[in-house]
Design an enzyme around this catalytic site. Structure first.
Site, PDB file in Angstrom:
ATOM      1  N   CYS A  73       0.945  -1.032  -0.190  1.00  0.00           N
ATOM      2  CA  CYS A  73      -0.037  -0.139  -0.106  1.00  0.00           C
ATOM      3  C   CYS A  73       0.851   1.244  -0.230  1.00  0.00           C
ATOM      4  O   CYS A  73       0.398   2.243  -0.321  1.00  0.00           O
ATOM      5  CB  CYS A  73      -0.917   0.199   1.184  1.00  0.00           C
ATOM      6  N   HIS A 115      -3.797   6.863   2.366  1.00  0.00           N
ATOM      7  CA  HIS A 115      -4.106   5.617   1.911  1.00  0.00           C
ATOM      8  C   HIS A 115      -5.383   5.295   2.558  1.00  0.00           C
ATOM      9  O   HIS A 115      -5.699   5.594   3.688  1.00  0.00           O
ATOM     10  CB  HIS A 115      -2.969   4.693   2.467  1.00  0.00           C
ATOM     11  N   ASN A 126      -9.867  -0.685  -0.631  1.00  0.00           N
ATOM     12  CA  ASN A 126      -8.551  -0.685  -0.771  1.00  0.00           C
ATOM     13  C   ASN A 126      -7.908  -1.140  -1.760  1.00  0.00           C
ATOM     14  O   ASN A 126      -7.781  -2.428  -2.095  1.00  0.00           O
ATOM     15  CB  ASN A 126      -7.983  -1.394   0.500  1.00  0.00           C
TER      16      ASN A 126
HETATM   17  O1  UT7 Z   1      -3.718  -1.462   3.537  1.00  0.00           O
HETATM   18  C1  UT7 Z   1      -2.700  -2.229   4.256  1.00  0.00           C
HETATM   19  C2  UT7 Z   1      -3.077  -2.446   5.695  1.00  0.00           C
HETATM   20  N1  UT7 Z   1      -4.156  -3.263   6.050  1.00  0.00           N
HETATM   21  C3  UT7 Z   1      -4.836  -2.331   7.045  1.00  0.00           C
HETATM   22  O2  UT7 Z   1      -4.624  -1.281   7.462  1.00  0.00           O
HETATM   23  C4  UT7 Z   1      -6.160  -3.403   7.461  1.00  0.00           C
HETATM   24  C5  UT7 Z   1      -6.160  -3.034   8.957  1.00  0.00           C
HETATM   25  N2  UT7 Z   1      -7.271  -3.940   9.563  1.00  0.00           N
HETATM   26  C6  UT7 Z   1      -8.615  -3.300   9.670  1.00  0.00           C
HETATM   27  O3  UT7 Z   1      -8.996  -2.426   8.814  1.00  0.00           O
HETATM   28  C7  UT7 Z   1      -9.558  -3.891  10.710  1.00  0.00           C
HETATM   29  O4  UT7 Z   1      -8.702  -4.548  11.536  1.00  0.00           O
HETATM   30  C8  UT7 Z   1     -10.572  -4.955  10.025  1.00  0.00           C
HETATM   31  C9  UT7 Z   1     -11.396  -4.117   9.394  1.00  0.00           C
HETATM   32  C10 UT7 Z   1      -9.914  -5.975   9.002  1.00  0.00           C
HETATM   33  C11 UT7 Z   1     -11.227  -5.555  10.959  1.00  0.00           C
HETATM   34  O5  UT7 Z   1     -11.723  -4.872  11.804  1.00  0.00           O
HETATM   35  P1  UT7 Z   1     -11.834  -4.960  13.605  1.00  0.00           P
HETATM   36  O6  UT7 Z   1     -12.591  -3.853  14.091  1.00  0.00           O
HETATM   37  O7  UT7 Z   1     -10.301  -5.054  13.918  1.00  0.00           O
HETATM   38  O8  UT7 Z   1     -12.415  -6.397  13.693  1.00  0.00           O
HETATM   39  P2  UT7 Z   1     -12.155  -7.547  14.607  1.00  0.00           P
HETATM   40  O9  UT7 Z   1     -10.826  -8.334  13.631  1.00  0.00           O
HETATM   41  O10 UT7 Z   1     -11.651  -7.133  15.999  1.00  0.00           O
HETATM   42  O11 UT7 Z   1     -13.121  -8.413  14.355  1.00  0.00           O
HETATM   43  C12 UT7 Z   1     -14.140  -8.350  15.196  1.00  0.00           C
HETATM   44  C13 UT7 Z   1     -15.271  -9.401  14.951  1.00  0.00           C
HETATM   45  C14 UT7 Z   1     -14.636 -10.670  14.959  1.00  0.00           C
HETATM   46  O12 UT7 Z   1     -15.508 -11.524  15.725  1.00  0.00           O
HETATM   47  P3  UT7 Z   1     -15.394 -12.199  17.152  1.00  0.00           P
HETATM   48  O13 UT7 Z   1     -14.008 -12.920  17.065  1.00  0.00           O
HETATM   49  O14 UT7 Z   1     -15.531 -10.752  18.087  1.00  0.00           O
HETATM   50  O15 UT7 Z   1     -16.502 -12.848  17.373  1.00  0.00           O
HETATM   51  C15 UT7 Z   1     -14.725 -11.193  13.690  1.00  0.00           C
HETATM   52  O16 UT7 Z   1     -14.722 -12.585  13.561  1.00  0.00           O
HETATM   53  O17 UT7 Z   1     -15.659  -9.060  13.743  1.00  0.00           O
HETATM   54  C16 UT7 Z   1     -15.782 -10.338  12.913  1.00  0.00           C
HETATM   55  N3  UT7 Z   1     -15.669  -9.868  11.518  1.00  0.00           N
HETATM   56  C17 UT7 Z   1     -16.779 -10.041  10.672  1.00  0.00           C
HETATM   57  N4  UT7 Z   1     -17.952  -9.969  10.929  1.00  0.00           N
HETATM   58  C18 UT7 Z   1     -18.686  -9.762   9.911  1.00  0.00           C
HETATM   59  C19 UT7 Z   1     -14.438 -10.064  10.826  1.00  0.00           C
HETATM   60  N5  UT7 Z   1     -14.846  -9.915   9.671  1.00  0.00           N
HETATM   61  C20 UT7 Z   1     -16.087  -9.644   9.351  1.00  0.00           C
HETATM   62  C21 UT7 Z   1     -16.951  -9.410   8.529  1.00  0.00           C
HETATM   63  N6  UT7 Z   1     -18.360  -9.377   8.711  1.00  0.00           N
HETATM   64  N7  UT7 Z   1     -16.597  -9.248   6.929  1.00  0.00           N
END
Ligand code: UT7
Length: 341
Positions: free
Chosen positions: A126, A266, A296
């Site tokens: 990125c 970004h 992204n």
């Molecule tokens: O560009 C390169 C750099 N990349 C980035 O900057 C991406 C960085 N990361 C992120 O943007 C975020 O961490 C995500 C969007 C990927 C995830 O958001 P989060 O607030 O960190 O969610 P999480 O990983 O803490 O997940 C929370 C919950 C989980 O469920 P449990 O374990 O709490 O029961 C996940 O399984 O949300 C669940 N989850 C989803 N639920 C519905 C994860 N993906 C999804 C989904 N739909 N698509």
């Protein structure tokens, strides 16, 4: 000190026409429009080939990322009214090259007929476009070259596992191309600050396909040719590093919030962007956000941000522009430009 600055004098872009909305994901994944929108800021993204998610569709002649780069480069040249033969160098920033080799820069060189150019690919995820922009500017500032194309583009859907709801909802396809030329005026790239931290390498990677894990039935079965990301960890690093480096570039150049005309970050997650903006003390109106439309696009986000900003009349000659990125590696950085056209 060089008597030349390197300035962007034209820009082109390409986005595939097909969209994949959050509602489309609801049909085959355990997810919801609300979750995706709230946690990421994304509503829809562009995809080059719907067959990537629906293998029952007929096999198409697949268009690689070189197609995105070629279309963007053609538009960029046309807008400047110059021939491809005038181009000295093409830097293609991507993590989804058509092939490992030859470099996609070579494919674009041939497609556009840039007979007098050399070129290479640059891999920084990125952060790729920012790194490529900075590299291209050095060839101009040194006086070695007069016209450099920097392309930032990715075809992320080609390396996404559409059964992995954590990651497949984040990315889209697209990119853009800028032309760099010399100027003796105070326009163009004025300063930058970049870093890498390889200790973050395991948190965002494509594990197989390279020399460490060459392709095999096993690597395919284990889905090792897709994006693997520990989202939470990457998120934490991205928030702090991108905010720090954005604040640093402002301090180094004595810029206060009111001095910045536009900030193009970004586009990985709206919450990362919000944290940066808060730290920089700039007005929310001065932030370019198009993540809702494209997701992204990895190396594509900055040129697409510039392209949209120009079309929306938000970027004009003399404006102070800050660019900031964070990506795989980890890589991150920020640049200060005075917009030149
Ligand atoms: O560009 C390169 C750099 N990349 C980035 O900057 C991406 C960085 N990361 C992120 O943007 C975020 O961490 C995500 C969007 C990927 C995830 O958001 P989060 O607030 O960190 O969610 P999480 O990983 O803490 O997940 C929370 C919950 C989980 O469920 P449990 O374990 O709490 O029961 C996940 O399984 O949300 C669940 N989850 C989803 N639920 C519905 C994860 N993906 C999804 C989904 N739909 N698509």
């Amino acid at each position: 000190m060089s008597k030349f600055n390197a300035v962007i004098t034209s820009i082109g872009h390409f986005l595939p026409e097909q969209t994949l909305t959050n509602f489309d994901f609801e049909k085959f994944l355990e997810t919801s429009n609300e979750w995706i929108l709230e946690r990421t800021g994304i509503s829809e993204r562009r995809i080059m080939d719907k067959r990537i998610i629906n293998k029952t569709l007929p096999l198409n002649e697949s268009l690689g990322v070189s197609y995105i780069g070629t279309q963007a480069a053609k538009e960029c040249l046309e807008k400047r009214g110059i021939s491809a033969e005038e181009i000295d160098l093409i830097i293609f920033c991507t993590v989804t090259p058509d092939m490992f080799f030859p470099a996609t820069a070579c494919l674009v060189q041939n497609n556009i007929g840039a007979k007098n150019a050399w070129g290479y690919d640059l891999s920084a995820g990125c952060s790729g476009f920012l790194y490529g922009l900075i590299a291209g500017c050095q060839f101009i500032k040194s006086g070695m070259h007069k016209k450099v194309l920097v392309i930032g583009a990715d075809l992320m859907t080609s390396i996404l596992n559409f059964e992995d709801r954590n990651n497949c909802i984040l990315f889209g396809d697209g990119g853009g191309c800028v032309l760099l030329e010399p100027t003796e005026e105070n326009f163009g790239l004025l300063d930058f600050s970049c870093r890498v931290d390889g200790s973050g390498g395991d948190f965002l990677k494509m594990p197989a396909g390279g020399s460490k894990n060459p392709p095999s039935h096993e690597t395919v079965d284990k889905k090792m040719h897709y994006v693997h990301q520990e989202g939470k960890t990457v998120f934490k690093f991205a928030v702090s590093r991108m905010a720090d480096v954005s604040a640093e570039i402002m301090e180094k150049n004595n810029l206060k919030g009111e001095d910045v005309d536009l900030f193009i970050p970004h586009q990985a997650n709206i919450r990362i962007i919000d944290a940066c903006v808060k730290r920089m003390g700039i007005d929310a109106q001065k932030v370019m956000i198009n993540i809702q439309k494209y997701g992204n696009t990895t190396a594509g986000t900055l040129p697409l941000g510039m392209y949209d900003a120009i079309n929306e009349g938000r970027l004009k000659k003399g404006d102070n522009l800050i660019l900031s990125v964070f990506g795989t590696g980890f890589t991150w950085g920020s640049a200060y430009l005075k917009w030149g056209f």
